[in-house]
Design a protein around this motif. Structure first.
Motif: not given
Ligand code: SAH
Ligand code: SF4
Ligand code: F3S
Length: 438
Positions: A374-396
């Motif tokens: 229920e609570d995660n669904a409320k996150q749709i549309g919201k902006i989060h600050q994210v520290l980008i840690e990795s890149f998945d080469m296979q799934n891009l």
């Protein structure tokens, strides 16, 4: 050619940090290089946890498996909390083990690897001022111990027995380590201790007066450091000063782990946690009034001896009121050297029936899953600050953690790894958020 080290780390973040120390010491002083294949290792280390009985029991079958696949001359060492707890007994029960090194004795790793069939588990040993070798690989996130041991005597917990009494690490050493991390490219630092907000109560030599809130403030002044996290704080020591610093300091991530253990004040008293249900809820309310987006995680034990259905309903009530973001829940496991264990042995209390405890654990987990969805669904549309840690080469896709410690995936380019980015959430999958760069 360098020798190869294989290390398996069980248990909590303290053990992960100890493993990082062990790796750095062995790389620098003994020219080891890490491998993830035990078959090619010259040294196999198991960094163990003994907080519950089951994983501890698995230790000997695990040693047996490593002994079967290892190179002929490879050594096997057992470190960590079970090493502290069982000591010599590990050598007696397994001929394959070359040495046993307690959780309190990590700084002796480069000495003990040259010994044969010894157990060093000195619980009074104080390595709070030992400067460990630094890991040379730069990493976005770094862990720093701010204290060793634990002074609490929660009646279910074996940790004070395995890690000894609590000693704070001198603030200057912590600040130096943090600066070194930042100079090598680290953006986020996780401060570690069994009871971080008890920081400053005892040092091993005279030290300026400083508490956890002040330490947080001083660390946050390091140029180039972007994020600070810490674990675990004790709900009892979350005073107003701490909450204000936590709320207003922009470098401190707005996620906190608040180990509840039980929602029943009666059970909390028997656990000797030092706070009541009301105090816990009051602290949550105070923090949420200042930080509405705050994410809260917790640990809960079900089936502590004498826990009744009514007690358990109090725990569910706290879950309803706080709506935790993460819940680590466990069935009570009786551990030697703990007060509750003696009560059981002396027949003063009884274990909760296993089926009832399992049913409570499932009820708790099921309800938490619903709350999270229920609570995660409320996150749709919201902006989060994210520290980008990795890149998945296979799934891009890029992956990172939000300020509130949620795992976020973003379909975008690798070049953002290492950056703090604003991400708009577009989709939710279980505990994971999916979004686009905003
Ligand atoms: N210092 C931390 C906890 C460290 S142990 C704190 O005060 O919260 C990690 C978690 O293991 C605890 O929070 C508790 O939920 C769980 N735990 C500890 N002893 C346990 C036991 N005997 N049985 C089941 N779970 C236990
Ligand atoms: Fe164990 Fe309590 Fe110390 Fe946490 S505070 S490590 S639960 S004795
Ligand atoms: Fe951690 Fe397990 Fe020891 S939880 S402190 S490694 S008993």
């Amino acid at each position: 050619m360098s020798k190869k080290l294989y290390i398996e780390t069980l248990g909590c973040a303290m053990n992960e940090r100890d493993s990082a120390h062990i790796i750095a010491e062995l790389e620098e002083k003994e020219s080891y290089a890490l491998t993830n294949n035990p078959k090619e290792a010259d040294l196999i280390l198991i960094n163990t946890c003994s907080v519950r009985e089951k994983p501890e029991k698995k230790l000997f079958s695990e040693i047996g498996q490593y002994a079967k696949v290892k190179k002929q001359d490879a050594k096997i060492g057992v470190c960590g909390c079970t090493a502290s707890h069982l000591g010599d007994e590990i050598l007696k029960r397994s001929k394959s083990v070359d040495f046993v090194l307690g959780a309190r004795n990590v700084s002796k790793i480069s000495q003990i690897i040259h010994q044969k069939r010894v157990a060093w588990v000195d619980i009074d040993y104080d390595d709070s001022t030992y400067v460990f070798s630094q890991n040379h690989h730069s990493a976005l996130k770094g862990m720093i111990n701010i204290s060793i041991g634990c002074d609490k005597k929660c009646t279910y917990c074996i940790v004070p027995h395995t890690r000894g009494n609590e000693i704070s690490i001198p603030a200057d050493l912590i600040l130096q380590e943090a600066k070194r991390f930042v100079d090598s490219g680290t953006k986020e630092i996780l401060l570690l201790g069994q009871n971080v907000n008890n920081y400053g109560r005892r040092f091993s030599s005279p030290h300026r007066a400083i508490n956890f809130t002040q330490l947080l403030h001083e660390i946050s002044q390091i140029d180039g450091l972007e994020r600070i996290r810490f674990t675990s704080p004790h709900p009892l020591h979350m005073d107003d000063d701490f909450i204000l610093e936590f709320a207003k300091n922009p470098k401190i991530c707005k996620a906190i782990h608040m180990p509840l253990q039980s929602g029943s004040s009666e059970i909390l008293k028997k656990m000797k946690r030092g706070y009541s249900k009301e105090w816990f809820l009051n602290r949550v309310e105070k923090m949420r009034s200042l930080i509405p987006q705050l994410s809260i995680g917790t640990d809960i034990i079900v089936g502590f001896p004498t826990e009744s259905e009514e007690d358990f309903l109090e725990t569910l009530d706290v879950l309803e009121k706080v709506r935790f973001d993460t819940v680590y829940s466990f069935i009570y496991s009786s551990r030697p050297h703990t007060e509750a264990h003696y009560w059981l042995e002396e027949d003063k209390v009884h274990l909760v029936d296993e089926e009832i405890a399992k049913e409570r654990l499932n009820r708790l987990k099921d309800r938490h899953k619903e709350i999270l969805a229920e609570d995660n669904a409320k996150q749709i549309g919201k902006i989060h600050q994210v520290l980008i840690e990795s890149f998945d080469m296979q799934n891009l896709f890029l992956e990172g953690r939000s300020d509130t410690n949620k795992l976020v995936r973003i379909k975008d380019k690798e070049s953002f790894v290492g950056s703090l980015c604003d991400v708009r959430i577009t989709e939710v999958k279980g505990a994971q958020l999916i979004g686009k760069l905003a």
